[in-house]
Motif scaffolding. Structure first.
Motif, mmCIF file in Angstrom:
data_model
loop_
_atom_site.group_PDB
_atom_site.id
_atom_site.type_symbol
_atom_site.label_atom_id
_atom_site.label_comp_id
_atom_site.label_asym_id
_atom_site.label_seq_id
_atom_site.Cartn_x
_atom_site.Cartn_y
_atom_site.Cartn_z
ATOM 1 N N PRO A 70 -30.710 66.821 96.177
ATOM 2 C CA PRO A 70 -31.901 66.033 96.524
ATOM 3 C C PRO A 70 -32.783 66.749 97.549
ATOM 4 C CG PRO A 70 -29.919 64.667 96.587
ATOM 5 C CD PRO A 70 -29.466 66.090 96.460
ATOM 6 N N TRP A 71 -34.049 66.388 97.563
ATOM 7 C CA TRP A 71 -35.019 67.005 98.453
ATOM 8 C C TRP A 71 -34.616 66.919 99.925
ATOM 9 C CZ3 TRP A 71 -39.009 70.072 97.321
ATOM 10 C CH2 TRP A 71 -39.989 70.296 98.300
ATOM 11 N N PRO A 72 -34.136 65.772 100.422
ATOM 12 C CA PRO A 72 -33.805 65.709 101.853
ATOM 13 C C PRO A 72 -32.685 66.658 102.280
ATOM 14 C CG PRO A 72 -34.019 63.502 100.933
ATOM 15 C CD PRO A 72 -34.000 64.456 99.778
ATOM 16 N N GLN A 73 -31.824 67.066 101.329
ATOM 17 C CA GLN A 73 -30.692 67.933 101.680
ATOM 18 C C GLN A 73 -30.925 69.398 101.321
ATOM 19 O OE1 GLN A 73 -30.075 64.830 100.149
ATOM 20 N NE2 GLN A 73 -29.411 63.919 102.063
ATOM 21 N N ARG A 74 -32.107 69.753 100.879
ATOM 22 C CA ARG A 74 -32.312 71.076 100.287
ATOM 23 C C ARG A 74 -32.277 72.213 101.300
ATOM 24 N NH1 ARG A 74 -36.808 68.965 101.809
ATOM 25 N NH2 ARG A 74 -38.635 70.183 102.393
ATOM 26 N N GLU A 75 -32.501 71.934 102.593
ATOM 27 C CA GLU A 75 -32.671 73.003 103.571
ATOM 28 C C GLU A 75 -31.417 73.323 104.369
ATOM 29 O OE1 GLU A 75 -35.042 75.058 103.711
ATOM 30 O OE2 GLU A 75 -36.338 74.015 102.282
ATOM 31 N N GLN A 76 -30.333 72.576 104.163
ATOM 32 C CA GLN A 76 -29.126 72.923 104.889
ATOM 33 C C GLN A 76 -27.889 72.562 104.086
ATOM 34 O OE1 GLN A 76 -29.303 70.708 108.580
ATOM 35 N NE2 GLN A 76 -28.069 69.059 107.752
ATOM 36 N N HIS A 77 -26.810 73.275 104.347
ATOM 37 C CA HIS A 77 -25.541 73.024 103.690
ATOM 38 C C HIS A 77 -24.878 71.785 104.280
ATOM 39 C CE1 HIS A 77 -25.604 76.881 101.554
ATOM 40 N NE2 HIS A 77 -26.136 77.386 102.659
ATOM 41 N N SER A 78 -23.854 71.285 103.579
ATOM 42 C CA SER A 78 -23.205 70.052 104.019
ATOM 43 C C SER A 78 -22.537 70.205 105.380
ATOM 44 C CB SER A 78 -22.176 69.605 102.975
ATOM 45 O OG SER A 78 -21.214 70.624 102.759
ATOM 46 N N ASP A 79 -22.228 71.441 105.768
ATOM 47 C CA ASP A 79 -21.613 71.655 107.083
ATOM 48 C C ASP A 79 -22.648 71.875 108.188
ATOM 49 O OD1 ASP A 79 -22.560 74.168 106.495
ATOM 50 O OD2 ASP A 79 -20.594 75.150 106.484
ATOM 51 N N ARG B 199 -25.079 74.194 108.259
ATOM 52 C CA ARG B 199 -25.677 75.524 108.307
ATOM 53 C C ARG B 199 -27.037 75.516 107.600
ATOM 54 N NH1 ARG B 199 -23.685 78.832 105.101
ATOM 55 N NH2 ARG B 199 -22.304 77.407 103.967
ATOM 56 N N PRO B 200 -28.071 76.124 108.184
ATOM 57 C CA PRO B 200 -29.369 76.166 107.507
ATOM 58 C C PRO B 200 -29.315 77.054 106.273
ATOM 59 C CG PRO B 200 -29.405 77.526 109.476
ATOM 60 C CD PRO B 200 -28.097 76.787 109.499
ATOM 61 N N ARG B 201 -30.124 76.709 105.295
ATOM 62 C CA ARG B 201 -30.206 77.514 104.074
ATOM 63 C C ARG B 201 -30.965 78.793 104.360
ATOM 64 N NH1 ARG B 201 -33.966 78.313 99.947
ATOM 65 N NH2 ARG B 201 -35.435 76.917 101.019
ATOM 66 N N GLU B 202 -30.386 79.910 103.959
ATOM 67 C CA GLU B 202 -31.095 81.180 104.054
ATOM 68 C C GLU B 202 -32.097 81.293 102.903
ATOM 69 O OE1 GLU B 202 -30.705 83.187 106.537
ATOM 70 O OE2 GLU B 202 -29.002 82.136 107.461
ATOM 71 N N THR B 203 -33.108 82.128 103.070
ATOM 72 C CA THR B 203 -34.111 82.315 102.028
ATOM 73 C C THR B 203 -33.444 82.756 100.730
ATOM 74 O OG1 THR B 203 -35.759 82.938 103.679
ATOM 75 C CG2 THR B 203 -36.215 83.536 101.381
ATOM 76 N N GLY B 204 -33.732 82.026 99.653
ATOM 77 C CA GLY B 204 -33.171 82.359 98.348
ATOM 78 C C GLY B 204 -31.753 81.870 98.137
ATOM 79 N N GLU B 205 -31.143 81.280 99.154
ATOM 80 C CA GLU B 205 -29.763 80.827 99.038
ATOM 81 C C GLU B 205 -29.713 79.448 98.387
ATOM 82 O OE1 GLU B 205 -25.810 80.433 101.922
ATOM 83 O OE2 GLU B 205 -27.827 80.210 102.760
ATOM 84 N N ARG B 206 -28.697 79.229 97.559
ATOM 85 C CA ARG B 206 -28.538 77.951 96.870
ATOM 86 C C ARG B 206 -27.732 76.984 97.737
ATOM 87 N NH1 ARG B 206 -24.305 76.246 93.003
ATOM 88 N NH2 ARG B 206 -25.116 74.588 91.662
ATOM 89 N N VAL B 207 -28.214 75.763 97.850
ATOM 90 C CA VAL B 207 -27.472 74.710 98.531
ATOM 91 C C VAL B 207 -26.704 73.917 97.480
ATOM 92 C CG1 VAL B 207 -27.650 72.591 99.886
ATOM 93 C CG2 VAL B 207 -29.079 74.552 100.449
ATOM 94 N N ARG B 208 -25.432 73.723 97.712
ATOM 95 C CA ARG B 208 -24.592 72.983 96.773
ATOM 96 C C ARG B 208 -24.849 71.479 96.902
ATOM 97 N NH1 ARG B 208 -18.262 72.784 97.929
ATOM 98 N NH2 ARG B 208 -19.085 71.382 99.528
ATOM 99 N N ASN B 209 -25.061 70.813 95.788
ATOM 100 C CA ASN B 209 -25.179 69.366 95.794
ATOM 101 C C ASN B 209 -23.803 68.742 95.982
ATOM 102 O OD1 ASN B 209 -26.313 66.833 95.661
ATOM 103 N ND2 ASN B 209 -26.837 66.944 93.487
ATOM 104 N N SER B 210 -23.771 67.476 96.358
ATOM 105 C CA SER B 210 -22.516 66.792 96.651
ATOM 106 C C SER B 210 -22.628 65.334 96.256
ATOM 107 C CB SER B 210 -22.201 66.898 98.144
ATOM 108 O OG SER B 210 -21.173 66.000 98.512
ATOM 109 N N PRO B 211 -21.535 64.707 95.817
ATOM 110 C CA PRO B 211 -21.594 63.259 95.564
ATOM 111 C C PRO B 211 -21.920 62.466 96.824
ATOM 112 C CG PRO B 211 -19.323 64.060 95.490
ATOM 113 C CD PRO B 211 -20.207 65.264 95.512
ATOM 114 N N ALA B 212 -21.690 63.057 97.996
ATOM 115 C CA ALA B 212 -22.052 62.384 99.247
ATOM 116 C C ALA B 212 -23.562 62.224 99.393
ATOM 117 C CB ALA B 212 -21.495 63.162 100.440
ATOM 118 N N TYR B 213 -24.344 62.946 98.574
ATOM 119 C CA TYR B 213 -25.796 62.865 98.649
ATOM 120 C C TYR B 213 -26.379 61.796 97.719
ATOM 121 C CZ TYR B 213 -25.397 67.439 100.964
ATOM 122 O OH TYR B 213 -25.064 68.468 101.818
ATOM 123 N N LEU B 214 -25.523 61.037 97.040
ATOM 124 C CA LEU B 214 -26.023 59.999 96.133
ATOM 125 C C LEU B 214 -26.929 58.992 96.841
ATOM 126 C CD1 LEU B 214 -25.917 58.989 93.192
ATOM 127 C CD2 LEU B 214 -23.952 57.571 93.845
#
Length: 287
Positions: free
Chosen positions: A218-227, A229-244
């Motif tokens: 989802p858009w609100p979670q796109r810029e950082q990982h679940s732990d 950590r900020p997303r690096e340029t070009g890095e993929r953020v893993r989606n999670s069922p916790a983001y439902l």
């Protein structure tokens, strides 16, 4: 408060979760996600998926088995017989899926691969029809083809077109056939005008919420990982069922119903489609 939710589509068995699956499930539970439908995509992964769902306690995991069109080159004829054997021996299966058709990737629409896609899709529809199971459908750039196959097989067991991305008219064609539509992370994107039309114009009884994790964050979670950590340029953020809840919140902003009405509706829609008996919608402790 955390609204009680069911994730109608999450690939929790995917390799992306191998390192921290238990933590992901705990985070989902803490976010209010009380059950997750886990659809398969390739026969070699079925045993691990079934074992994962059998041993999970919270959230509850429900298995669905199928042969995903993106992996059509890998699927074998014997896998169809294996799917039927599983449908006979595994009453815990809640659906046949993830199955469908895909015109997005060029390698999938060569004459041989397209013919194989259609053959495997319709064979799996026929199995679902024979064993009274709904289906979980993947459809990219081929809604008319999907509808033709459903009609050709005379499919009547219901199901969901997950990660729906078509028009209102295409959505209504599925609704007329008794299918529901699953919406996830892309609904939260600012540019998703078409999906907002679907979310507001399709009857609530035909809508489900999903994450499709590990994809479609989802858009609100796109810029950082679940732990954190900020997303690096070009890095993929893993989606999670916790983001439902982010998907649920998007519906709350778009539709006129109250959050409680929406939470109950999405829960009941998922239970009804997949013939789930547990868990029941819990008593709410409104703050």
């Amino acid at each position: 408060m955390h609204w009680p939710l069911l994730d109608s589509h999450c690939h929790l068995d995917a390799p992306e979760f191998d390192g921290d699956r238990e933590q992901v499930m705990q985070a989902a539970s803490e976010a209010g996600v009380m059950g997750i439908v886990v659809p398969a995509y390739a026969a070699p992964r079925w045993p691990a998926l079934m074992a994962l769902c059998a041993h999970a306690k919270q959230p509850v995991l429900w298995p669905a088995l199928g042969l995903h069109p993106i992996y059509i080159a890998e699927h074998e004829e014997a896998s169809l017989q294996a799917l039927e054997a599983q449908l006979i021996s595994s009453p815990e299966l809640v659906a046949v899926g993830e199955i469908g058709l895909d015109r997005f990737l060029p390698e999938l629409i060569t004459p041989d691969m397209w013919h194989k896609q259609q053959r495997f899709f319709e064979a799996q529809l026929a199995l679902a029809q024979a064993y009274n199971k709904p289906v979980i459908i993947h459809a990219r750039r081929c809604h008319a083809d999907i509808v033709r196959s459903l009609k050709r097989v005379k499919f009547s067991q219901g199901g969901v077109v997950h990660a729906f991305s078509g028009s209102v008219q295409e959505a209504l064609a599925y609704v007329e056939l008794g299918l529901s539509l699953g919406l996830g992370g892309p609904l939260t994107y600012p540019q998703s005008r078409k999906l907002r039309e679907i979310a507001t114009q399709i009857p609530l009884a035909h809508l489900l919420i999903e994450t499709d994790a590990p994809d479609m964050v989802p858009w609100p979670q796109r810029e950082q990982h679940s732990d954190g950590r900020p997303r690096e340029t070009g890095e993929r953020v893993r989606n999670s069922p916790a983001y439902l809840p982010a998907v649920f919140d998007a519906f709350c902003q778009l539709r006129p119903e109250s959050p409680e009405v929406l939470a109950r509706a999405f829960w009941q829609n998922t239970q009804r489609l997949f013939k789930l008996t547990q868990p029941t919608f819990p008593p709410l402790q409104l703050e």
